[in-house]
Scaffold this active site. Structure first.
Site, PDB file in Angstrom:
ATOM      1  N   CYS A 133     -20.103  48.640 -40.273  1.00 38.03           N
ATOM      2  CA  CYS A 133     -21.180  47.842 -39.693  1.00 38.03           C
ATOM      3  C   CYS A 133     -21.401  46.613 -40.552  1.00 38.03           C
ATOM      4  O   CYS A 133     -21.604  46.725 -41.760  1.00 38.03           O
ATOM      5  CB  CYS A 133     -22.463  48.668 -39.611  1.00 38.03           C
ATOM      6  SG  CYS A 133     -23.806  47.691 -38.930  1.00 38.03           S
ATOM      7  N   CYS A 146     -22.285  47.856 -32.654  1.00 34.19           N
ATOM      8  CA  CYS A 146     -23.040  48.944 -33.281  1.00 34.19           C
ATOM      9  C   CYS A 146     -22.200  50.222 -33.306  1.00 34.19           C
ATOM     10  O   CYS A 146     -21.706  50.672 -32.269  1.00 34.19           O
ATOM     11  CB  CYS A 146     -24.328  49.198 -32.506  1.00 34.19           C
ATOM     12  SG  CYS A 146     -25.214  50.637 -33.094  1.00 34.19           S
ATOM     13  N   GLN A 204     -32.172  64.403 -25.676  1.00 32.81           N
ATOM     14  CA  GLN A 204     -31.603  64.266 -27.029  1.00 32.81           C
ATOM     15  C   GLN A 204     -30.450  63.265 -26.993  1.00 32.81           C
ATOM     16  O   GLN A 204     -29.629  63.298 -26.087  1.00 32.81           O
ATOM     17  CB  GLN A 204     -31.089  65.633 -27.508  1.00 32.81           C
ATOM     18  CG  GLN A 204     -32.182  66.692 -27.628  1.00 32.81           C
ATOM     19  CD  GLN A 204     -32.955  66.586 -28.935  1.00 32.81           C
ATOM     20  OE1 GLN A 204     -32.657  65.767 -29.797  1.00 32.81           O
ATOM     21  NE2 GLN A 204     -33.962  67.426 -29.081  1.00 32.81           N
ATOM     22  N   TYR A 235     -43.346  72.743 -26.395  1.00 33.22           N
ATOM     23  CA  TYR A 235     -42.872  71.362 -26.536  1.00 33.22           C
ATOM     24  C   TYR A 235     -41.504  71.268 -25.850  1.00 33.22           C
ATOM     25  O   TYR A 235     -40.516  70.848 -26.446  1.00 33.22           O
ATOM     26  CB  TYR A 235     -42.742  70.951 -28.002  1.00 33.22           C
ATOM     27  CG  TYR A 235     -43.974  71.213 -28.850  1.00 33.22           C
ATOM     28  CD1 TYR A 235     -44.946  70.232 -29.000  1.00 33.22           C
ATOM     29  CD2 TYR A 235     -44.150  72.442 -29.501  1.00 33.22           C
ATOM     30  CE1 TYR A 235     -46.069  70.471 -29.785  1.00 33.22           C
ATOM     31  CE2 TYR A 235     -45.262  72.685 -30.275  1.00 33.22           C
ATOM     32  CZ  TYR A 235     -46.222  71.695 -30.413  1.00 33.22           C
ATOM     33  OH  TYR A 235     -47.326  71.934 -31.195  1.00 33.22           O
ATOM     34  N   CYS A 281     -37.508  68.186 -36.363  1.00 39.66           N
ATOM     35  CA  CYS A 281     -36.825  66.939 -36.719  1.00 39.66           C
ATOM     36  C   CYS A 281     -37.442  66.339 -37.978  1.00 39.66           C
ATOM     37  O   CYS A 281     -37.139  65.209 -38.335  1.00 39.66           O
ATOM     38  CB  CYS A 281     -36.893  65.945 -35.555  1.00 39.66           C
ATOM     39  SG  CYS A 281     -38.564  65.623 -35.003  1.00 39.66           S
TER      40      CYS A 281
HETATM   41  N1  SAH Z   1     -37.367  70.573 -26.614  1.00 40.71           N
HETATM   42  C1  SAH Z   1     -37.160  69.306 -25.976  1.00 40.71           C
HETATM   43  C2  SAH Z   1     -38.175  68.228 -26.380  1.00 40.71           C
HETATM   44  C3  SAH Z   1     -38.424  68.046 -27.848  1.00 40.71           C
HETATM   45  S1  SAH Z   1     -39.271  66.551 -28.281  1.00 40.71           S
HETATM   46  C4  SAH Z   1     -35.739  68.819 -26.170  1.00 40.71           C
HETATM   47  O1  SAH Z   1     -34.994  69.340 -26.990  1.00 40.71           O
HETATM   48  O2  SAH Z   1     -35.330  67.883 -25.480  1.00 40.71           O
HETATM   49  C5  SAH Z   1     -40.922  67.079 -28.439  1.00 40.71           C
HETATM   50  C6  SAH Z   1     -41.667  67.179 -27.133  1.00 40.71           C
HETATM   51  O3  SAH Z   1     -43.013  67.570 -27.435  1.00 40.71           O
HETATM   52  C7  SAH Z   1     -41.782  65.892 -26.331  1.00 40.71           C
HETATM   53  O4  SAH Z   1     -41.292  66.128 -25.025  1.00 40.71           O
HETATM   54  C8  SAH Z   1     -43.293  65.580 -26.302  1.00 40.71           C
HETATM   55  O5  SAH Z   1     -43.727  64.993 -25.089  1.00 40.71           O
HETATM   56  C9  SAH Z   1     -43.879  66.958 -26.477  1.00 40.71           C
HETATM   57  N2  SAH Z   1     -45.249  67.020 -27.027  1.00 40.71           N
HETATM   58  C10 SAH Z   1     -45.819  66.201 -27.935  1.00 40.71           C
HETATM   59  N3  SAH Z   1     -47.046  66.612 -28.238  1.00 40.71           N
HETATM   60  C11 SAH Z   1     -47.285  67.729 -27.494  1.00 40.71           C
HETATM   61  C12 SAH Z   1     -48.394  68.612 -27.373  1.00 40.71           C
HETATM   62  N4  SAH Z   1     -49.510  68.437 -28.073  1.00 40.71           N
HETATM   63  N5  SAH Z   1     -48.278  69.663 -26.531  1.00 40.71           N
HETATM   64  C13 SAH Z   1     -47.150  69.861 -25.806  1.00 40.71           C
HETATM   65  N6  SAH Z   1     -46.068  69.042 -25.885  1.00 40.71           N
HETATM   66  C14 SAH Z   1     -46.137  68.000 -26.710  1.00 40.71           C
END
Ligand code: SAH
Length: 414
Positions: A38, A121, A244, A273, A369
Site C-alpha cells: 500500500c 486498496c 460481516q 445481538y 470484536c
Molecule cells: N451476530 C451478527 C451481528 C453482530 S454486530 C453478525 O455476526 O452478523 C452487533 C449487533 O448488535 C448489531 O446488529 C447491532 O444492531 C446490535 N445491537 C447493538 N446494540 C444492541 C442492543 N442493545 N440490543 C440488541 N442488539 C443490539
C-alpha cells in the site's frame, strides 16, 4: 485495542512464530500471488498495522488477547488468513474533485479534510476497486459531477460496492445528493455492459452528509439486493444490511462459535445481538429452537427474510434491546440452554449480564470484536458462576489493529 506504539512494545516481548495458526483449509492459498504494497497507508490510516509483516501482526494480536484474557484460561493460537489481502466484501469510496481538477475516489482524511485515493486498496476486493475506477471514467464521459461539500453542489457523494463471495455477484450503490435517476441510468447501463458480474445498481439519496447512506433509495438496475451463502445458508444483502465484511474468516468465526455450543438438537438457543440472523440460522439445524434478538428493526426484517429464504421452521426473531429482552425472559422464568452473544464493541451492559446470570444457561458462547470489553464482561461472568473453557482469537481484519475472539463459558454452579 492498544495503540500502535503499545502494540510494538507487546510484540517485542512476546513474538513467537508458534503463536499463530494460518487458516489454509478454508481458503485457497494464493501465496504465489505477489504481496501487494500500500502506497497510501500513512495518509489513509485505515490499516494501522500495515508496516508489520503478517506474521508479526498475528503475533501482536495474539499478545494483546493473551495479556487481556489469560487470567480466564488458556488462549488458543490466533487463526489468521492464508492470503490476508483483498478480503473485504464491502468497499466504500468517497467521490471528489481534487485541487488539480481530477476526479478521485477514496477515503476521507479528517486531519486535512481531503480525500486519499484508494484505487489500489489492498484490503478491498480487487474487482470493487476496478468498478470504482470505471464509475469515475463513466462520470467523466457522462458529465456527471461529484458532490462538492463546500458549495453543496454536484451529484455523486459516495460509491459502495458489495460482493457475494459465494456467487461472485456484485451490488453497486451510488449515494447521491438528489434523486436523479434519469441522469444516472445511462451510466448504470454502460457499467453493467462492462461488468456483467454486477447484478444490481441502487441509487441511494442522501441529502445530509452525516451518515454515508440516506433513507430513500431505488434500484437503477436489478432488484436491489444480492445473496451470499455462509456455512451452507443463504443470506440476502441489501445496501444497508449489516453483514460481516470478511467472508472467509466469518465462516471460521461462526463454525468455531457453533462448535463451542456443542448442540445436539435438543437445545433452546438464544442468539443475542443477532444482526440479520446469521449465527442463529446456521445453528438452527443443530438446535430445537433458536430465538434471535436485535435492536435494529431493519436487521430483524432481514433475519426473518433470511429465515424464509432457508426454509427454517425453528427460528423466531425479536426486535428489542437485548438487555430488556433478557430481563423479561429472566422475570418470566424463560429457559435457554445456550446463549450466544455477539455485541458491538462496547460489549454487554451490567443489566444484560445480570439477567444472563439469572437465566443461568449451561453454556454461554461470547463472540467479541473488542478484547477489552470482553475481558470486563468475562470478569463479571467468572464471578457469577461461570468459567471460561475455550478462548479462540480469530483475525477478521488483517492489517488493522482489530481482533475478534470466541469464548466458551460454562456454568459451574446452579
Ligand atoms: N451476530 C451478527 C451481528 C453482530 S454486530 C453478525 O455476526 O452478523 C452487533 C449487533 O448488535 C448489531 O446488529 C447491532 O444492531 C446490535 N445491537 C447493538 N446494540 C444492541 C442492543 N442493545 N440490543 C440488541 N442488539 C443490539
Amino acid at each position: 485495542m492498544g495503540t500502535k506504539q503499545s502494540g510494538k512494545q507487546i510484540y517485542k516481548s512476546t513474538s513467537k512464530k508458534s503463536d499463530i495458526n494460518i487458516n489454509q483449509t478454508r481458503q485457497k492459498s494464493q501465496k504465489s500471488v505477489n504481496t501487494p504494497v500500500c502506497t497510501v497507508s500513512k495518509k489513509c490510516g485505515a490499516c494501522q498495522l500495515s508496516n508489520m509483516d503478517y506474521t508479526r501482526q498475528l503475533n501482536y494480536k495474539q499478545a494483546v488477547v493473551v495479556k487481556l484474557l489469560r487470567r480466564f484460561g488458556h488462549v488458543n493460537k490466533i487463526i489468521g488468513m492464508a492470503y490476508p489481502y483483498h478480503y473485504r466484501n464491502k468497499a466504500q469510496y468517497t467521490v471528489r474533485k481534487a485541487g488539480n481538477g481530477n476526479l478521485i475516489t477514496g477515503v476521507y482524511q479528517s486531519s486535512t479534510g481531503g480525500i486519499v485515493a484508494t484505487d489500489d486498496c489492498f484490503i478491498n476486493d480487487g474487482k470493487a476497486n476496478e468498478i470504482a475506477r470505471d464509475i469515475r471514467k463513466l462520470m467523466i464521459s457522462h458529465k456527471i459531477s461529484p458532490f462538492n461539500p463546500q458549495n453543496d453542489r454536484g451529484l455523486i457523494r459516495h460509491i459502495m460496492v458489495r460482493k457475494s463471495s459465494a456467487t461472485g455477484d456484485y451490488m453497486v450503490v451510488l449515494v447521491c445528493s438528489s434523486n436523479e435517476s434519469k441522469i444516472l441510468s445511462p451510466l448504470a447501463e454502460e457499467l453493467i455492459k462492462k461488468h456483467n458480474e454486477i447484478k444490481t445498481i441502487v441509487l441511494n439519496v442522501n441529502k445530509s452528509s452525516k451518515m454515508m447512506l440516506g433513507s430513500l433509495e431505488q434500484p437503477l438496475y436489478g432488484n436491489g439486493f444480492i445473496e451470499d451463502i455462509l456455512c451452507g445458508k443463504r443470506f440476502r444483502i441489501s445496501s444497508k444490511s449489516f453483514y460481516q465484511v470478511n467472508s472467509v474468516q466469518t465462516e471460521v468465526l461462526y463454525t468455531t462459535a457453533i462448535e463451542y455450543a456443542n448442540l445436539t438438537g435438543k437445545e433452546r438457543v438464544l442468539d443475542a445481538y443477532c444482526g440479520v440472523g446469521t449465527i442463529g440460522l446456521i445453528a438452527s439445524d443443530k438446535a430445537k429452537q433458536v430465538v434471535g434478538v436485535e435492536l435494529n428493526s431493519a436487521a430483524v426484517l432481514d433475519a426473518k427474510e433470511n429465515s424464509a429464504l432457508n426454509n427454517t421452521q425453528n427460528t423466531v426473531f425479536y426486535n428489542a434491546d437485548a438487555a430488556a429482552f433478557m430481563r423479561e425472559a429472566a422475570e418470566v422464568g424463560d429457559k435457554f440452554d445456550v446463549v450466544m452473544i455477539d455485541p458491538p464493541r462496547a460489549g454487554c451492559n451490567r443489566d444484560f449480564l445480570q439477567s444472563l446470570v439469572s437465566l443461568s444457561p449451561s453454556k454461554v458462547v461470547y463472540v467479541s470484536c473488542n478484547p477489552q470489553t470482553l475481558s470486563r464482561d468475562l470478569y463479571f461472568l467468572v464471578h457469577n458462576g461461570y468459567k471460561a473453557e475455550k478462548i479462540q482469537p480469530i483475525d477478521m481484519f488483517p492489517h488493522t489493529n482489530h481482533v475478534e475472539c470466541v469464548v466458551l463459558m460454562s456454568r459451574v454452579k446452579k
